[in-house]
Design a protein around this motif. Structure first.
Motif, PDB file in Angstrom:
ATOM      1  N   GLY A  16       0.995  -1.159  -0.036  1.00  0.00           N
ATOM      2  CA  GLY A  16      -0.062   0.085  -0.148  1.00  0.00           C
ATOM      3  C   GLY A  16       0.855   1.225   0.064  1.00  0.00           C
ATOM      4  N   LEU A  17       1.931   1.300   0.530  1.00  0.00           N
ATOM      5  CA  LEU A  17       2.916   2.365   0.951  1.00  0.00           C
ATOM      6  C   LEU A  17       3.432   2.856  -0.511  1.00  0.00           C
ATOM      7  CD1 LEU A  17       4.443   4.522   2.293  1.00  0.00           C
ATOM      8  CD2 LEU A  17       6.192   2.814   2.661  1.00  0.00           C
ATOM      9  N   LEU A  18       4.032   1.638  -1.243  1.00  0.00           N
ATOM     10  CA  LEU A  18       4.632   2.016  -2.527  1.00  0.00           C
ATOM     11  C   LEU A  18       3.698   2.336  -3.519  1.00  0.00           C
ATOM     12  CD1 LEU A  18       7.527  -0.639  -2.474  1.00  0.00           C
ATOM     13  CD2 LEU A  18       7.510   1.741  -1.716  1.00  0.00           C
ATOM     14  N   LYS A  19       2.371   1.803  -3.482  1.00  0.00           N
ATOM     15  CA  LYS A  19       1.463   1.994  -4.433  1.00  0.00           C
ATOM     16  C   LYS A  19       1.011   3.674  -4.367  1.00  0.00           C
ATOM     17  CE  LYS A  19      -0.629  -2.446  -5.018  1.00  0.00           C
ATOM     18  NZ  LYS A  19      -2.031  -2.985  -4.740  1.00  0.00           N
ATOM     19  N   GLN A  20       1.145   4.025  -3.243  1.00  0.00           N
ATOM     20  CA  GLN A  20       0.702   5.867  -3.009  1.00  0.00           C
ATOM     21  C   GLN A  20       1.784   6.705  -3.750  1.00  0.00           C
ATOM     22  OE1 GLN A  20       0.111   6.570   1.067  1.00  0.00           O
ATOM     23  NE2 GLN A  20      -1.163   4.744   1.293  1.00  0.00           N
ATOM     24  N   ILE A  21       3.142   5.811  -4.011  1.00  0.00           N
ATOM     25  CA  ILE A  21       4.259   6.672  -4.529  1.00  0.00           C
ATOM     26  C   ILE A  21       4.529   6.559  -6.109  1.00  0.00           C
ATOM     27  CG2 ILE A  21       6.565   7.392  -4.277  1.00  0.00           C
ATOM     28  CD1 ILE A  21       6.461   6.589  -1.390  1.00  0.00           C
ATOM     29  N   PHE A  22       4.509   5.102  -6.424  1.00  0.00           N
ATOM     30  CA  PHE A  22       5.134   4.810  -7.585  1.00  0.00           C
ATOM     31  C   PHE A  22       4.018   4.003  -8.566  1.00  0.00           C
ATOM     32  CE2 PHE A  22       8.991   4.889  -5.167  1.00  0.00           C
ATOM     33  CZ  PHE A  22       9.710   5.797  -5.819  1.00  0.00           C
ATOM     34  N   SER A  23       3.890   4.190  -9.838  1.00  0.00           N
ATOM     35  CA  SER A  23       3.087   3.414 -10.671  1.00  0.00           C
ATOM     36  C   SER A  23       3.860   2.297 -11.247  1.00  0.00           C
ATOM     37  CB  SER A  23       2.609   4.379 -11.835  1.00  0.00           C
ATOM     38  OG  SER A  23       3.732   4.887 -12.532  1.00  0.00           O
ATOM     39  N   THR A  24       5.352   2.525 -11.523  1.00  0.00           N
ATOM     40  CA  THR A  24       6.136   1.395 -11.886  1.00  0.00           C
ATOM     41  C   THR A  24       7.464   2.016 -11.831  1.00  0.00           C
ATOM     42  OG1 THR A  24       6.467  -0.068 -13.762  1.00  0.00           O
ATOM     43  CG2 THR A  24       6.266   2.256 -14.293  1.00  0.00           C
ATOM     44  N   ILE A  25       8.503   0.813 -11.733  1.00  0.00           N
ATOM     45  CA  ILE A  25       9.961   1.053 -11.613  1.00  0.00           C
ATOM     46  C   ILE A  25      10.334   0.241 -12.734  1.00  0.00           C
ATOM     47  CG2 ILE A  25      12.048   0.830 -10.576  1.00  0.00           C
ATOM     48  CD1 ILE A  25      10.456   1.154  -7.858  1.00  0.00           C
ATOM     49  N   ARG A  26      11.247   0.712 -13.595  1.00  0.00           N
ATOM     50  CA  ARG A  26      11.890  -0.208 -14.841  1.00  0.00           C
ATOM     51  C   ARG A  26      13.554  -0.002 -14.871  1.00  0.00           C
ATOM     52  NH1 ARG A  26       7.549   2.479 -17.263  1.00  0.00           N
ATOM     53  NH2 ARG A  26       6.060   1.194 -18.071  1.00  0.00           N
TER      54      ARG A  26
END
Length: 205
Positions: free
Chosen positions: A152-162
């Motif tokens: 939940g925390l990371l979903k609030q910041i990033f959409s994706t990391i490549r």
């Protein structure tokens, strides 16, 4: 601003360069990636970071060097636009001052992200997959790893990391939900250099 950017992305991402900074076997998969991690104890290299913020016509650009030790942590040595040294260790993120290393105050979310980073350095695939869905594509000469946040925390910041590269990681791209983006380009990576006495002292190795 630079410390804020580093404190947000380093625990989650900069450690990933070590996860991928190794030679990949033919027909590689995530299990082989974790195995390769343990075989490369130290990596040195250079970086260029560009942070594109909404409302700014040009990205914020910084350059420097990094030293990654799987057993002890990461040194992130900023050279431009200012000289400033950071390290990420088990206890969190520190900044070098005139009196030595000083901890950067972390919010609860950043503490979780620091634990994630350490898990990556240790090759803990279980911890990594607890926070991200992973998709690995390409070949040993040209690959890309896409990370989609699960927590939940990371979903609030990033959409994706490549993350992409060949023998070593060469590019890390972070897309944030509010439209900001960060691109890290890593070059000159090598596992042939041992830690210097200063680096050993800084990392407590």
């Amino acid at each position: 601003m630079i410390a804020d950017i580093l404190s947000r992305i380093a625990p989650k991402v900069l450690g990933l360069c070590f996860l991928l900074s190794c030679s990949l076997a033919h027909g590689f998969d995530l299990d082989q990636l974790s195995t390769q991690l343990a075989a490369t104890p130290v990596v040195h290299g250079s970086f260029v970071q560009e942070k594109q913020l909404r409302g700014l016509p040009q990205p914020l650009r910084s350059t420097g060097r990094f030293v990654l030790d799987r057993s002890h942590g990461l040194l992130w040595l900023l050279e431009t636009p200012i000289k400033q040294d950071y390290r990420i260790v088990q206890g969190g993120i520190d900044q070098r001052t005139g009196e030595g290393w000083s901890a950067i105050r972390q919010q609860a979310g950043l503490a979780q992200q620091s634990r994630l980073f350490i898990a990556i350095l240790q090759g803990d695939r279980t911890a990594l997959e607890r926070d991200f869905s992973l998709e690995l594509n390409g070949s040993t000469q040209a690959w890309q790893l896409a990370l989609t946040p699960r927590s939940g925390l990371l979903k609030q910041i990033f959409s994706t990391i490549r993350i992409g590269g060949a023998r070593y990681v060469e590019r890390i791209e972070l897309q944030e939900l509010q439209g900001d983006a960060t691109v890290l380009r890593l070059s000159g990576s090598t596992d042939a250099l041992p830690l210097s006495p200063q680096e050993k002292n800084d990392l407590g190795s």
